[in-house]
Design an enzyme around this catalytic site. Structure first.
Site, mmCIF file in Angstrom:
data_model
loop_
_atom_site.group_PDB
_atom_site.id
_atom_site.type_symbol
_atom_site.label_atom_id
_atom_site.label_comp_id
_atom_site.label_asym_id
_atom_site.label_seq_id
_atom_site.Cartn_x
_atom_site.Cartn_y
_atom_site.Cartn_z
ATOM 1 N N ASN A 7 0.869 -1.175 0.000
ATOM 2 C CA ASN A 7 0.000 0.000 0.000
ATOM 3 C C ASN A 7 0.905 1.224 0.000
ATOM 4 O O ASN A 7 1.462 1.584 1.034
ATOM 5 C CB ASN A 7 -0.894 -0.024 1.257
ATOM 6 C CG ASN A 7 -1.692 1.264 1.415
ATOM 7 O OD1 ASN A 7 -1.805 2.051 0.464
ATOM 8 N ND2 ASN A 7 -2.246 1.481 2.597
ATOM 9 N N GLU A 92 -6.971 5.304 7.453
ATOM 10 C CA GLU A 92 -6.804 6.711 7.058
ATOM 11 C C GLU A 92 -8.058 7.215 6.342
ATOM 12 O O GLU A 92 -8.427 8.384 6.459
ATOM 13 C CB GLU A 92 -5.540 6.868 6.189
ATOM 14 C CG GLU A 92 -4.279 6.751 7.041
ATOM 15 C CD GLU A 92 -3.108 6.061 6.374
ATOM 16 O OE1 GLU A 92 -3.054 6.021 5.135
ATOM 17 O OE2 GLU A 92 -2.232 5.555 7.105
ATOM 18 N N GLY A 163 2.556 2.607 11.039
ATOM 19 C CA GLY A 163 3.593 3.628 10.971
ATOM 20 C C GLY A 163 4.276 3.941 12.287
ATOM 21 O O GLY A 163 4.963 4.953 12.404
ATOM 22 N N SER A 201 3.307 -1.709 10.510
ATOM 23 C CA SER A 201 4.749 -1.757 10.799
ATOM 24 C C SER A 201 5.426 -3.052 10.347
ATOM 25 O O SER A 201 6.360 -3.528 10.995
ATOM 26 C CB SER A 201 5.001 -1.505 12.291
ATOM 27 O OG SER A 201 4.620 -0.190 12.633
HETATM 28 P P1 PGA Z 1 2.810 0.756 7.719
HETATM 29 O O1 PGA Z 1 1.346 0.991 7.127
HETATM 30 O O2 PGA Z 1 3.319 -0.548 7.147
HETATM 31 O O3 PGA Z 1 3.592 1.927 7.270
HETATM 32 O O4 PGA Z 1 2.676 0.666 9.217
HETATM 33 C C1 PGA Z 1 0.451 -0.084 6.928
HETATM 34 C C2 PGA Z 1 -0.842 0.414 6.362
HETATM 35 O O5 PGA Z 1 -1.292 1.517 6.719
HETATM 36 O O6 PGA Z 1 -1.463 -0.278 5.539
#
Ligand code: PGA
Length: 238
Positions: A7, A92, A163, A201
């Site tokens: 993503n 989000e 994140g 993450s």
């Molecule tokens: P991240 O995001 O791997 O940066 O934690 C995952 C996501 O929001 O799909």
């Protein structure tokens, strides 16, 4: 077979697409049976993926095929552009753009009607951590009475893990995957009914062990999917 889903969010550019094509351009049958790579770039970059040998998808869509909906992504056009998957209900989208479970379900129905596969994100935020079961149950309740789930990939993404570098324990992921299966009340693999992946993450150093967790069919990768070497490491570990 494990899913490794990238993503890119609102990141990446034509140079990154070229980089991905160079690294992942020669798809290999044996590897594809072991791991299914799906890249979800921003909509504006989808056209550049038309000759990409792996599957690609969109990060969102609207629930109508066409009409006076300025700025929205037509699911019908996404399909025409070659998308096989659409991410829906990412946290989000829920928190920044106010998407409700009702709206997400309408989009889910349209994606399925068009023969694409939804990647449906669910998960509790930091304040809801103690009530994660209630949150997941609420986010899943529209899907439990359905007779078929059309191969939907449910992405369990605890919002507090996105994140942040914080990852739930193996036991917590096992528990969440088992809970999702329980709430959906269907045999997961019968007729390719649905799958469960983990997101939040994920990086090359933890992806292989996450993908081995009972009940987990793969990973959804955000920031680590923007670095080709990192993403290569995740795919290699599947
Ligand atoms: P991240 O995001 O791997 O940066 O934690 C995952 C996501 O929001 O799909």
């Amino acid at each position: 077979m494990k899913f490794v889903i990238a993503n890119w969010k609102m990141n990446g550019d034509l140079a990154l697409v070229a980089d991905f094509k160079e690294k992942f351009g020669n798809s290999n049958q044996a590897a594809e049976e072991r791991v299914k790579v799906i890249v979800c770039p921003p909509a504006a970059l989808l056209g550049a993926f038309s000759d990409f040998p792996y599957d690609f998808g969109a990060q969102n869509c609207f629930f109508e095929d066409s009409g006076a909906f300025t700025g929205e992504n037509s699911p019908k056009l996404l399909k025409e552009m070659g998308c096989k998957y659409v991410i829906l209900g990412h946290s989000e989208r829920r928190s920044i753009f106010g998407e409700s479970d009702d709206l997400i379900f309408k989009k889910w129905l349209k994606v399925v009607e068009l023969g694409m596969t939804p990647i449906l994100c669910i998960g509790e935020n930091a304040e809801q951590r103690g009530q994660w079961r209630d949150v997941l149950r609420r986010q899943l309740e529209k899907y439990t009475p359905l007779s078929g789930l059309h191969g939907t990939i449910f992405a369990y993404e605890p919002v507090w893990s996105i994140g942040t570098g914080k990852i739930p324990s193996e036991e917590e992921i096992i528990e969440a995957a088992a809970f999702i299966t329980d709430v959906l009340g269907k045999d997961k693999y019968e007729n390719e009914e649905y799958y469960i992946v983990y997101g939040g993450s994920v990086k090359s150093s933890n992806a292989a062990s996450i993908m081995c967790i009972a009940g987990v069919d793969g990973v959804l990768v955000g920031s680590a999917s923007l670095k080709t070497a990192e993403f290569e490491g995740i795919v290699g570990g599947a």
